[in-house]
Design a protein around this motif. Structure first.
Motif, mmCIF file in Angstrom:
data_model
loop_
_atom_site.group_PDB
_atom_site.id
_atom_site.type_symbol
_atom_site.label_atom_id
_atom_site.label_comp_id
_atom_site.label_asym_id
_atom_site.label_seq_id
_atom_site.Cartn_x
_atom_site.Cartn_y
_atom_site.Cartn_z
ATOM 1 N N ILE A 1 5.232 12.287 3.871
ATOM 2 C CA ILE A 1 4.326 11.204 4.261
ATOM 3 C C ILE A 1 5.102 10.064 4.903
ATOM 4 C CG2 ILE A 1 2.729 9.445 3.398
ATOM 5 C CD1 ILE A 1 1.896 11.427 1.225
ATOM 6 N N GLU A 2 6.271 9.745 4.347
ATOM 7 C CA GLU A 2 7.097 8.691 4.938
ATOM 8 C C GLU A 2 7.479 9.052 6.372
ATOM 9 O OE1 GLU A 2 11.357 6.343 4.265
ATOM 10 O OE2 GLU A 2 10.663 7.782 2.777
ATOM 11 N N GLY B 1 7.817 0.749 1.951
ATOM 12 C CA GLY B 1 7.250 0.461 0.636
ATOM 13 C C GLY B 1 7.118 1.708 -0.191
ATOM 14 N N LEU B 2 6.694 2.790 0.449
ATOM 15 C CA LEU B 2 6.568 4.085 -0.223
ATOM 16 C C LEU B 2 7.925 4.539 -0.747
ATOM 17 C CD1 LEU B 2 4.619 7.131 1.158
ATOM 18 C CD2 LEU B 2 6.987 7.378 0.459
ATOM 19 N N LEU C 1 0.826 -1.209 0.000
ATOM 20 C CA LEU C 1 0.000 0.000 0.000
ATOM 21 C C LEU C 1 0.858 1.255 0.000
ATOM 22 C CD1 LEU C 1 -2.847 -1.017 2.497
ATOM 23 C CD2 LEU C 1 -2.975 -0.834 0.000
ATOM 24 N N GLY C 2 1.985 1.211 0.705
ATOM 25 C CA GLY C 2 2.911 2.338 0.656
ATOM 26 C C GLY C 2 3.441 2.549 -0.751
ATOM 27 N N GLY D 1 3.019 5.203 -6.369
ATOM 28 C CA GLY D 1 2.562 5.047 -7.744
ATOM 29 C C GLY D 1 1.435 6.004 -8.089
ATOM 30 N N ALA D 2 0.585 6.308 -7.107
ATOM 31 C CA ALA D 2 -0.542 7.212 -7.358
ATOM 32 C C ALA D 2 -0.085 8.664 -7.492
ATOM 33 C CB ALA D 2 -1.563 7.093 -6.231
#
Length: 229
Positions: free
Chosen positions: A103-104, A131-132, A77-78, A83-84
């Protein structure tokens, strides 16, 4: 494949080495804190986690299975968030790298709050942060630069050495970039371990602060270099 990777590396700006080192340092710090404080669970990569999921299927430990699956889902999800927010596969000013770094950092601070309250959801926040970050680096490098694990980096270095033995040109810039990532990840692990020994889960504030500083630095650089109308 090596030639394609070399072309991608050559197109990256000169300062990407510093950025890759810092990102690897952050990931190494978070992973060290995870290994020391999350029941020896890695959060910056999923190879070991996926293996543990397989073993828990045999042991019928559904609590652990749910927890490990949550870590993998959080990492994905991160990456989905990166990707978004990012478009294209090249590194360009104006894209939301600073937003993602903020955000991280917030994910890591949230992890501190949750972990200090005894909630295992803090593990998920730390995994989502990694993951982000990994998706952020992968997006602009075509999967050549990965900063949250070093397995692929060591593999690529081995391939480079092997092709050099066949007489192909050795790409010094690519090798230096990979070595910087390795050094960053290892030194970040040392930093994270030192902080954890002193601060326990509050040690995650260290890599979170680095994320914020990096985001501010990028924003200032983007503002100064943006073409004036």
């Amino acid at each position: 494949m090596v030639t394609e990777g070399t072309d991608l590396i050559s197109k990256l700006p000169k300062w990407v080495e510093a950025g890759a080192f810092i990102l690897a340092f952050i990931a190494g710090s978070v992973n060290a804190i995870g290994l020391l404080g999350f029941k020896h669970q890695s959060v910056s990569h999923l190879s070991g986690t996926a293996t543990l999921v397989g073993t828990q299927l045999l042991n019928s430990s559904y609590t652990d299975l749910f927890h490990l699956s949550g870590i993998m889902l959080s990492f994905m999800l991160g990456a989905a968030l990166s990707g978004a927010l990012l478009t294209g596969s090249s590194l360009k000013l104006g894209r939301h790298y600073d937003t993602l770094l903020v955000i991280e950092g917030l994910c890591l601070l949230s992890a501190i709050y949750l972990l200090q309250g005894g909630s295992f959801y803090g593990h998920y926040m730390a995994s989502a942060a990694c993951g982000l970050q990994n998706a952020l680096a992968t997006t602009y490098s075509g999967a050549i630069v990965r900063t949250t694990h070093v397995t692929g980096i060591f593999t690529d270095l081995g391939i480079m050495l092997g092709t050099t033995l066949k007489g192909e040109r050795f790409d010094r810039r690519k090798a230096i970039l990979f070595l910087l990532i390795i050094i960053g990840f290892i030194s970040g692990g040392t930093f994270g371990a030192l902080l954890f020994n002193q601060m326990q889960f509050q040690a995650l504030a260290g890599p979170a602060l680095i994320c914020f500083i990096l985001a501010i630095t990028y924003r200032i650089y983007k503002t100064k270099t943006a073409p004036r109308r």
